[in-house]
Structures are given as C-alpha cells and as structure tokens.
Design a protein around this motif. Structure first.
Motif, PDB file in Angstrom:
ATOM      1  N   LEU A  21       0.829  -1.208   0.000  1.00 46.72           N
ATOM      2  CA  LEU A  21       0.000   0.000   0.000  1.00 46.72           C
ATOM      3  C   LEU A  21       0.864   1.260   0.000  1.00 46.72           C
ATOM      4  O   LEU A  21       0.523   2.262  -0.654  1.00 46.72           O
ATOM      5  CB  LEU A  21      -0.928  -0.014   1.209  1.00 46.72           C
ATOM      6  N   GLY A  22       1.984   1.207   0.709  1.00 43.31           N
ATOM      7  CA  GLY A  22       2.904   2.341   0.722  1.00 43.31           C
ATOM      8  C   GLY A  22       3.462   2.627  -0.658  1.00 43.31           C
ATOM      9  O   GLY A  22       3.576   3.780  -1.086  1.00 43.31           O
ATOM     10  N   LYS A  23       3.805   1.580  -1.381  1.00 44.35           N
ATOM     11  CA  LYS A  23       4.337   1.743  -2.734  1.00 44.35           C
ATOM     12  C   LYS A  23       3.290   2.290  -3.694  1.00 44.35           C
ATOM     13  O   LYS A  23       3.620   2.893  -4.720  1.00 44.35           O
ATOM     14  CB  LYS A  23       4.879   0.410  -3.247  1.00 44.35           C
ATOM     15  N   LYS A  24       2.011   2.084  -3.352  1.00 52.17           N
ATOM     16  CA  LYS A  24       0.942   2.642  -4.174  1.00 52.17           C
ATOM     17  C   LYS A  24       0.689   4.118  -3.855  1.00 52.17           C
ATOM     18  O   LYS A  24      -0.122   4.765  -4.511  1.00 52.17           O
ATOM     19  CB  LYS A  24      -0.352   1.852  -3.958  1.00 52.17           C
ATOM     20  N   GLY A  25       1.360   4.632  -2.845  1.00 50.47           N
ATOM     21  CA  GLY A  25       1.232   6.043  -2.517  1.00 50.47           C
ATOM     22  C   GLY A  25       0.390   6.358  -1.299  1.00 50.47           C
ATOM     23  O   GLY A  25       0.241   7.524  -0.919  1.00 50.47           O
ATOM     24  N   TYR A  26      -0.165   5.343  -0.651  1.00 54.05           N
ATOM     25  CA  TYR A  26      -0.946   5.571   0.561  1.00 54.05           C
ATOM     26  C   TYR A  26      -0.022   5.862   1.744  1.00 54.05           C
ATOM     27  O   TYR A  26       1.075   5.285   1.842  1.00 54.05           O
ATOM     28  CB  TYR A  26      -1.796   4.355   0.896  1.00 54.05           C
ATOM     29  N   SER A  27      -0.472   6.711   2.647  1.00 52.49           N
ATOM     30  CA  SER A  27       0.185   6.856   3.943  1.00 52.49           C
ATOM     31  C   SER A  27      -0.366   5.753   4.846  1.00 52.49           C
ATOM     32  O   SER A  27      -1.577   5.643   5.020  1.00 52.49           O
ATOM     33  CB  SER A  27      -0.114   8.226   4.552  1.00 52.49           C
ATOM     34  N   VAL A  28       0.513   4.942   5.407  1.00 51.65           N
ATOM     35  CA  VAL A  28       0.079   3.773   6.169  1.00 51.65           C
ATOM     36  C   VAL A  28       0.577   3.868   7.607  1.00 51.65           C
ATOM     37  O   VAL A  28       1.783   4.031   7.850  1.00 51.65           O
ATOM     38  CB  VAL A  28       0.603   2.459   5.533  1.00 51.65           C
ATOM     39  N   ASP A 145       7.642  -7.872  -4.298  1.00 49.64           N
ATOM     40  CA  ASP A 145       6.982  -7.493  -5.556  1.00 49.64           C
ATOM     41  C   ASP A 145       6.866  -8.645  -6.547  1.00 49.64           C
ATOM     42  O   ASP A 145       6.878  -8.422  -7.769  1.00 49.64           O
ATOM     43  CB  ASP A 145       7.703  -6.319  -6.241  1.00 49.64           C
ATOM     44  N   MET A 146       6.750  -9.863  -6.065  1.00 47.91           N
ATOM     45  CA  MET A 146       6.516 -10.988  -6.969  1.00 47.91           C
ATOM     46  C   MET A 146       5.033 -11.040  -7.330  1.00 47.91           C
ATOM     47  O   MET A 146       4.180 -10.850  -6.465  1.00 47.91           O
ATOM     48  CB  MET A 146       6.951 -12.299  -6.316  1.00 47.91           C
ATOM     49  N   PRO A 147       4.701 -11.272  -8.606  1.00 41.55           N
ATOM     50  CA  PRO A 147       3.289 -11.270  -9.022  1.00 41.55           C
ATOM     51  C   PRO A 147       2.440 -12.216  -8.177  1.00 41.55           C
ATOM     52  O   PRO A 147       2.796 -13.381  -7.966  1.00 41.55           O
ATOM     53  CB  PRO A 147       3.360 -11.745 -10.478  1.00 41.55           C
ATOM     54  N   THR A 148       1.328 -11.703  -7.676  1.00 41.84           N
ATOM     55  CA  THR A 148       0.448 -12.421  -6.747  1.00 41.84           C
ATOM     56  C   THR A 148      -0.993 -12.082  -7.093  1.00 41.84           C
ATOM     57  O   THR A 148      -1.295 -10.965  -7.498  1.00 41.84           O
ATOM     58  CB  THR A 148       0.755 -11.990  -5.294  1.00 41.84           C
ATOM     59  N   THR A 149      -1.878 -13.049  -6.904  1.00 44.38           N
ATOM     60  CA  THR A 149      -3.292 -12.829  -7.185  1.00 44.38           C
ATOM     61  C   THR A 149      -4.129 -13.287  -6.002  1.00 44.38           C
ATOM     62  O   THR A 149      -3.928 -14.378  -5.469  1.00 44.38           O
ATOM     63  CB  THR A 149      -3.728 -13.606  -8.445  1.00 44.38           C
ATOM     64  N   VAL A 150      -5.077 -12.434  -5.582  1.00 39.40           N
ATOM     65  CA  VAL A 150      -5.926 -12.736  -4.428  1.00 39.40           C
ATOM     66  C   VAL A 150      -7.378 -12.411  -4.768  1.00 39.40           C
ATOM     67  O   VAL A 150      -7.691 -11.974  -5.872  1.00 39.40           O
ATOM     68  CB  VAL A 150      -5.477 -11.929  -3.180  1.00 39.40           C
ATOM     69  N   MET A 168      -5.157  -3.222  -5.775  1.00 37.64           N
ATOM     70  CA  MET A 168      -4.716  -3.649  -7.106  1.00 37.64           C
ATOM     71  C   MET A 168      -3.457  -2.892  -7.542  1.00 37.64           C
ATOM     72  O   MET A 168      -3.353  -1.672  -7.375  1.00 37.64           O
ATOM     73  CB  MET A 168      -5.839  -3.376  -8.108  1.00 37.64           C
ATOM     74  N   SER A 169      -2.501  -3.642  -8.085  1.00 37.83           N
ATOM     75  CA  SER A 169      -1.272  -3.032  -8.597  1.00 37.83           C
ATOM     76  C   SER A 169      -0.736  -3.913  -9.735  1.00 37.83           C
ATOM     77  O   SER A 169      -1.248  -5.015  -9.962  1.00 37.83           O
ATOM     78  CB  SER A 169      -0.230  -2.913  -7.482  1.00 37.83           C
ATOM     79  N   PRO A 170       0.285  -3.448 -10.463  1.00 34.67           N
ATOM     80  CA  PRO A 170       0.843  -4.280 -11.540  1.00 34.67           C
ATOM     81  C   PRO A 170       1.380  -5.630 -11.066  1.00 34.67           C
ATOM     82  O   PRO A 170       1.514  -6.564 -11.857  1.00 34.67           O
ATOM     83  CB  PRO A 170       1.977  -3.400 -12.099  1.00 34.67           C
ATOM     84  N   LYS A 171       1.672  -5.748  -9.770  1.00 34.79           N
ATOM     85  CA  LYS A 171       2.206  -7.011  -9.235  1.00 34.79           C
ATOM     86  C   LYS A 171       1.252  -7.681  -8.245  1.00 34.79           C
ATOM     87  O   LYS A 171       1.595  -8.707  -7.673  1.00 34.79           O
ATOM     88  CB  LYS A 171       3.557  -6.751  -8.548  1.00 34.79           C
TER      89      LYS A 171
END
Length: 342
Positions: A21-28, A145-150, A168-171
């Motif tokens: 979430l941090g990498k997506k730009g959220y403050s966590v 950052d390994m591709p993961t699906t949930v 949701m993100s590219p990974k």
C-alpha cells in the motif's frame, strides 16, 4: 479515495501489505503492540523480526497507539492472528465509525464460538462494511513485488470493488467475490491440509501422498463449506485450491513446516515453538473438527490430524486409517444424492 490506511498487526503479512500500500502512494499507519519494535522499524525501515531484508517505504510508519492508527482512516486492515481479532476490535470498538471499511486478512475460526471472522466482526461492529482478502499469497513474495493474485469478498459489490481498487497493482491482482463464507473457510481450512502435507513430508512420503491429501482435502473443505452456506465453486478458486496449493507445497508455509517437524517426531509444542510464529492450522483444526461434528460432515483428514495433534495418535497409524477407510466412490456426494444408473 482516502490516501491514508491503517494496518492493525505488524507480523509478516501485515508488513507486506503495508509495503504494498505504501508503494501505491498511501500513507500507512501500522500498529504493533511492542513500542520497542515500532521504534526499531521506524529507525531501520525494516521489520527485522518478521520480514527481514525488505525496506519499508517512508510513508509507512509503525505505531503502538492503536487509536492514532485508525483515526481518520477510510480503510482499516486487520492482520492479527484469528484468535486475537475479537480482543483487538474490543480495544477500539467505540472508536471505529460506521463509514470505515474493515478488511480482514487473518485466516482462521474462533475456537470457543466456532464463528468465522466475519461473524466475530459483525458481533462487535454490527454496522461496519466488511471485506475478507484471501488467496495464495506468501508475505515474503508480496514484499519482494513478486506477481500475486488474491480475492476480495464482500456481501456488497461496491465495497468489494472499492477494496479491489485499493490493493490492485501491476504485481498484485485482485478479483472480487460475493461469497464471504466460502472465501473465509477456504483460507482457514487449507491450513489444516497443509499441516497434513507437512506431516507426510516429515514421514518421508512422496508426491503421490501429498497430491492425494490436497485433492481429498479440498473435497472435505468444500463439503463443510456448502453445509455452512458457501458456494462450491469458490473452493475451486484462489481462496480454495489456489491457497491450498501454495500452502501445501512451499517452505514459506508455517503450517507445512510445523507439519514436517511433527512427521519427523517432534511434539506439537516443540514443532510450533520451532517455527517462532503463529501456526494458524493448529487452532483451526480443533475448530474444524468441532464444526464437522456440529454439521454432521465427513472430514476424515481433518479428523486424523485432530487425533495426531490433540489425542497423541501415531502419525503412521493415521495414514493407515485414511488408506483403509471403507471403500467409496470418488464423487460420492453426487452419486449418493442424484439418480445415477451405474
């Protein structure tokens, strides 16, 4: 979309999600009980105890003030062990507002009540919107950052889609599902089968044995799930077969590693202590066994693992018991309930 999120729990999975979430730009704001651990994380930018070697973005902060963590957050992610969910919610029960969204990522069943986590949350916070996020997702790989699906499951479509967008993100790909019961049970009960897979490995058995455990395991999981109101197809998805595969085959899996130790001859306590983190399948096994009795569902693998963990049964005898059960059809549930000319 609110750009600030709370993650309650700073274990490996909570930390990995905070990083995502941090990498997506959220403050966590990530809450941990231990003040010293919070200070260490904020200083080193790393959760050395639970997710070593992975740097936290600067917009992820650790705190041991839970009220501060949840204040003003649209989304609150609960990443505490399943047996601690109720206790943790009680800490902030009067502080969580009805318009805040609860995302649960714990995988288990409350032992004393046999309630799913969604039921526990509903009892304590009857008006909040609830989503469960589950699937084949090792924290160690998500953190790298390994591709993961949930899958995100909620009874309200707009809530599930909102949480899908948040994570949701590219990974990190997120699907949605309305079947909260099925997604929760798949995520919880697969840990039992992973214990069995580990025991099999510890005994020196091979791929044939593990494949049998996994296949028959998902069948008994789905059998109980249907009795409890879940959709059968959910167990063919990410939170069912998907999570079962990753947990039964990977050394990242605490449940599998604990099972290996038991298969090699360790006691339950020795095995769990050697892992050093919560092994959810141990408590879940007792709950699932009691649920099988409550609903009158045949769960032979769950029962034999229960006998090993809680009755001191010899693991080799349990394997024999499973192999020499009464003969039956592979699709017995269908053949016994439908009109088959066979």
């Amino acid at each position: 979309m609110n750009d600030s999120i709370a993650v309650i729990g700073g274990g490996s999975w909570g930390t990995a999600l905070a990083i995502l979430l941090g990498k997506k730009g959220y403050s966590v704001d990530m809450w941990l009980r231990n003040r010293k651990q919070c200070e260490e994380i904020n200083y080193t930018r790393e959760n050395i105890k639970y997710l070593p070697g992975i740097v936290l973005p600067n917009n992820v902060k650790a705190t041991n003030d839970i009220e501060k963590a949840i204040s003003g957050k649209k989304v609150i992610v609960f990443s505490v062990p399943s047996h601690g969910v109720r206790e943790t919610i009680k800490k902030v029960k009067g502080k969580i507002k009805d318009d805040q969204l609860i995302v649960n990522v714990a995988k288990g069943i409350e032992n004393d009540t046999l309630l799913k986590i969604s039921d526990v949350v509903k009892e304590e916070l009857p008006r909040v919107k609830y989503t469960v996020l589950s699937g084949p997702s090792h924290a160690e790989e998500v953190g790298k950052d390994m591709p993961t699906t949930v899958v995100a499951a909620s009874k309200e479509k707009k809530v599930a889609k909102y949480i899908q967008d948040v994570f949701m993100s590219p990974k990190f790909r997120v699907y949605t599902n309305p079947d909260v019961t099925g997604v929760e049970l798949g995520g919880a009960l697969k840990n039992i089968i992973a214990l069995g897979a580990g025991i099999s490995d510890g005994l020196g058995y091979g791929d044939n044995t593990k494949a049998a455990l996994m296949n028959r395991g998902i069948i008994e999981i789905a059998r109980l799930g249907e009795k409890m109101g879940a959709k059968k197809m959910t167990f063919a998805g990410l939170s069912g077969i998907g999570d079962l595969i990753v947990t039964c085959t990977s050394m990242h899996s605490r449940n599998r590693r604990a099972g290996i130790k038991i298969g090699e001859g360790m006691s339950l306590k020795e095995a769990v202590d050697s892992i050093g983190m919560v092994v959810e399948g141990v408590k879940t096994n007792k709950a699932a066994y009691n649920l099988s009795l409550k609903y009158g569902v045949k769960m032979p693998i769950t029962e034999e693992i229960y006998n090993v963990l809680y009755k001191g049964s010899d693991v080799k005898n349990s394997v024999v018991n499973l192999m020499l059960r009464d003969k039956t059809h592979e699709i017995e549930d269908i053949i016994e309930t439908e009109d088959f000319d066979w």
